[in-house]
Write a protein that holds these residues in place. Sequence first.
Motif, mmCIF file in Angstrom:
data_model
loop_
_atom_site.group_PDB
_atom_site.id
_atom_site.type_symbol
_atom_site.label_atom_id
_atom_site.label_comp_id
_atom_site.label_asym_id
_atom_site.label_seq_id
_atom_site.Cartn_x
_atom_site.Cartn_y
_atom_site.Cartn_z
ATOM 1 N N SER A 104 -9.814 1.525 11.691
ATOM 2 C CA SER A 104 -8.403 1.891 11.513
ATOM 3 C C SER A 104 -7.992 2.845 12.635
ATOM 4 O O SER A 104 -8.845 3.382 13.346
ATOM 5 C CB SER A 104 -8.216 2.589 10.169
ATOM 6 O OG SER A 104 -8.824 3.862 10.202
ATOM 7 N N PRO A 122 -6.235 -4.933 -0.154
ATOM 8 C CA PRO A 122 -5.101 -5.160 0.739
ATOM 9 C C PRO A 122 -4.488 -3.802 1.083
ATOM 10 O O PRO A 122 -4.240 -2.990 0.185
ATOM 11 C CB PRO A 122 -4.141 -6.007 -0.106
ATOM 12 C CG PRO A 122 -4.536 -5.769 -1.531
ATOM 13 C CD PRO A 122 -5.982 -5.414 -1.528
ATOM 14 N N THR A 178 -2.340 -0.270 6.342
ATOM 15 C CA THR A 178 -2.924 0.164 7.635
ATOM 16 C C THR A 178 -2.281 1.416 8.251
ATOM 17 O O THR A 178 -2.525 1.715 9.419
ATOM 18 C CB THR A 178 -2.961 -0.965 8.717
ATOM 19 O OG1 THR A 178 -1.630 -1.224 9.159
ATOM 20 C CG2 THR A 178 -3.608 -2.236 8.209
ATOM 21 N N MET A 210 -11.761 -2.957 9.088
ATOM 22 C CA MET A 210 -10.989 -4.120 8.659
ATOM 23 C C MET A 210 -11.858 -5.303 9.048
ATOM 24 O O MET A 210 -11.943 -5.658 10.241
ATOM 25 C CB MET A 210 -9.643 -4.122 9.365
ATOM 26 C CG MET A 210 -8.828 -2.912 8.908
ATOM 27 S SD MET A 210 -7.255 -2.758 9.715
ATOM 28 C CE MET A 210 -7.695 -1.753 11.097
ATOM 29 N N LYS A 269 -12.337 -12.016 10.009
ATOM 30 C CA LYS A 269 -12.061 -13.135 9.096
ATOM 31 C C LYS A 269 -13.357 -13.747 8.558
ATOM 32 O O LYS A 269 -13.493 -13.982 7.359
ATOM 33 C CB LYS A 269 -11.227 -14.183 9.860
ATOM 34 C CG LYS A 269 -11.025 -15.506 9.182
ATOM 35 C CD LYS A 269 -9.661 -15.569 8.522
ATOM 36 C CE LYS A 269 -9.344 -16.881 7.826
ATOM 37 N NZ LYS A 269 -10.357 -17.438 6.964
ATOM 38 N N MET A 273 -4.607 -13.468 2.409
ATOM 39 C CA MET A 273 -3.655 -12.493 1.872
ATOM 40 C C MET A 273 -2.427 -13.247 1.336
ATOM 41 O O MET A 273 -1.852 -14.080 2.043
ATOM 42 C CB MET A 273 -3.227 -11.545 2.994
ATOM 43 C CG MET A 273 -2.264 -10.474 2.553
ATOM 44 S SD MET A 273 -3.079 -8.984 1.993
ATOM 45 C CE MET A 273 -3.695 -8.336 3.532
ATOM 46 N N GLU A 310 -1.044 -5.226 5.120
ATOM 47 C CA GLU A 310 -1.214 -5.834 6.446
ATOM 48 C C GLU A 310 -2.571 -6.495 6.586
ATOM 49 O O GLU A 310 -2.720 -7.480 7.279
ATOM 50 C CB GLU A 310 -1.104 -4.749 7.537
ATOM 51 C CG GLU A 310 0.286 -4.174 7.718
ATOM 52 C CD GLU A 310 1.233 -5.175 8.366
ATOM 53 O OE1 GLU A 310 0.733 -6.029 9.128
ATOM 54 O OE2 GLU A 310 2.444 -5.116 8.084
ATOM 55 N N SER A 311 -3.563 -5.889 5.940
ATOM 56 C CA SER A 311 -4.926 -6.337 6.222
ATOM 57 C C SER A 311 -5.858 -5.990 5.058
ATOM 58 O O SER A 311 -5.728 -4.923 4.451
ATOM 59 C CB SER A 311 -5.396 -5.617 7.486
ATOM 60 O OG SER A 311 -6.764 -5.784 7.651
ATOM 61 N N THR A 328 -9.000 -4.461 3.844
ATOM 62 C CA THR A 328 -9.779 -3.406 4.484
ATOM 63 C C THR A 328 -10.922 -2.969 3.580
ATOM 64 O O THR A 328 -10.769 -2.947 2.354
ATOM 65 C CB THR A 328 -8.847 -2.219 4.809
ATOM 66 O OG1 THR A 328 -7.802 -2.699 5.646
ATOM 67 C CG2 THR A 328 -9.582 -1.090 5.503
#
Length: 616
Positions: free
Chosen positions: A299, A528, A531, A579, A582, A593, A607-608, A610
Amino acid sequence: MAAVAEKDTKTAALAAPVDAPAVSTTDGAAPADGAPPADGPPPADGTASPELDAEAVAAKAARQLEKKLKKEAQKKEQKEKKEKKAAAAAAASAKKKGESKEGMDVGKEEDFPRWYNQVITKSELIEFYDISGCYILRPWSFAMWDTIREFVDAAIKKQGVQNAYFPLFVSEDRLEKEASHIEGFAPEVAWVTRSGQTDLDKPIAVRPTSETIMYPAFAKWIRSHRDLPLKLNQWSNVVRWEFKHPTPFLRSREFLWQEGHTAFATQEEADAEVLAILDLYRDTYETLLAVPVIRGRKSEKEKFAGGLYTTTVEGFIPSTGRAIQGATSHCLGQNFGKMFGITYLPESGGAAKTVWQNSWGLTTRSIGVMVMTHGDDKGLVLPPRVATLQVIVIPIVVKGREEEMATHARRIADELSAAGLRADVDARTDKTPGWKFSQWELKGVPVRVELGPRDVDASSAVAVRRDTFAKTTFPWTSLADDVRALLDHVQADMLERARNTVASRISIVHGWEGFVPILDAKGMAVAPWCTTVECEEDVKKRSEEASLAAAAAAAAAQGSSVGETDERALSGAAKTLCMPFKEELDRMGVPEMAEGAKCFACDGAAESFTLWGRSY
Ligand code: 87F
């Protein structure tokens, strides 16, 4: 002789040597050689009958001294008696419990910190030292560092990296040239301020990392596009005067590492290398050390402040439920290039351009993570590929056939060595086979080959796995191949088991409610996340408060106060670990997501996915 000064002595004192067993110190009251203390008689006042007075004073002083020495001797004697008694009691209690002073006397899940201290010292990986946070790496651990080094070194050389060596010291001007990257780290820098009794004109720092040492040279060496890429690596020690509790291998004030520093013409090349190195780190952990890691991006809060982005391999210690950064590979962007004027004339002509840079590092911490991952109640369990010794052959002697057994055992060890395995024989005649079994189990040797009279008569030997204690009988004719195959199985099974354990500790969380309970159950959470730095700081604060409250409740139930009892009270905060890429999320079974997904902590737009956890 030079002195290392601590800039913040107050914090340093707080962090003092809690890690090492008590080391004896001289308290300055009496010289160690037993001579009387130098604080002689009081001076005569110089009035009437100076000689008589002086004599009387001297006699009195002598009496006082004699008394003092007698008292000290008595004290010493009492102390020795007490110590002897305590040692005898400890030995008696150990004997009663069936323990020996060589073996482990605490279980891994019973008291993990004590287990770790015992396992690293009794297996002869580490010797403690009288400077907090500094440790002796004994041959049993240094040989493993050599293996890691060979593995990484061969791989980076294939990528065109060259080794070099830069100085240990760095001037203040240089170190502080790129102030933003040093900012948060300044308290950890150790300074040399003196040589002998003379103060240096200007203090010089001991390298905590070598960006500022290397990059002025990069600026000099890189002129044209023909000088690129420049890929250098250094194997060295670095010093970071940590204030957090030191732990051998995991957090020491001096450690060994490799630091790679590279420069490219384009960002694409730099990006590709960041990932190639991260894959190498993943392989080092998984293939060599049988330790599973998760690859991902740090991050904004956790990345290296001097760079553009940071990627990491994150490990996890199931016994403590804490994650640990395994190694990092940074894309530095053009920040350092601009700061140090590292530019090149492009092939296409025109004005000079700033290079793109990366840096990446792996340290001796990796050994500690491996020890914590695989060790058990009997001691170390070493993955074959990194084990200092892979096979130990132990003859089981019977009266009358001692020579014969020893000869066969030695021959077998020689054959295994000739086949490329790291093998040895334990032919000591003053130790029983049982004692030897325990000793080599403690040291974690992956396979022990036992050779008894019946085995010799059958031209076979018994192989025992350290990880499962499973036994198999192999004929001499194929022993080297069979043992090699067995070692491969051990290696694969160790990684598989460790992977399953880590996987079982990862949970997907969508809201705040489930978050802290998962950490408290010694797990990590994939969630989720929006960020943002503010949200990460908020999660840190809230999770810390939640664990403090839990600790207070637990302490109240036990009738003690917080801090006295619960380690979580001090370090219960959660942070982002990475993060995950994939591929890693897919492996964890994390779905895509969802459209409009919310941040688990602040309800903002996610956004991601994590990975969060408590960490070392
Ligand atoms: C401590 C004191 C001073 C970490 C420090 O990760 C400076 C630093 O710059 C410091 N602790 N860092 C970041 C190191 C970044 C980077 N260096 C090359 C690596 C890999 C190897």
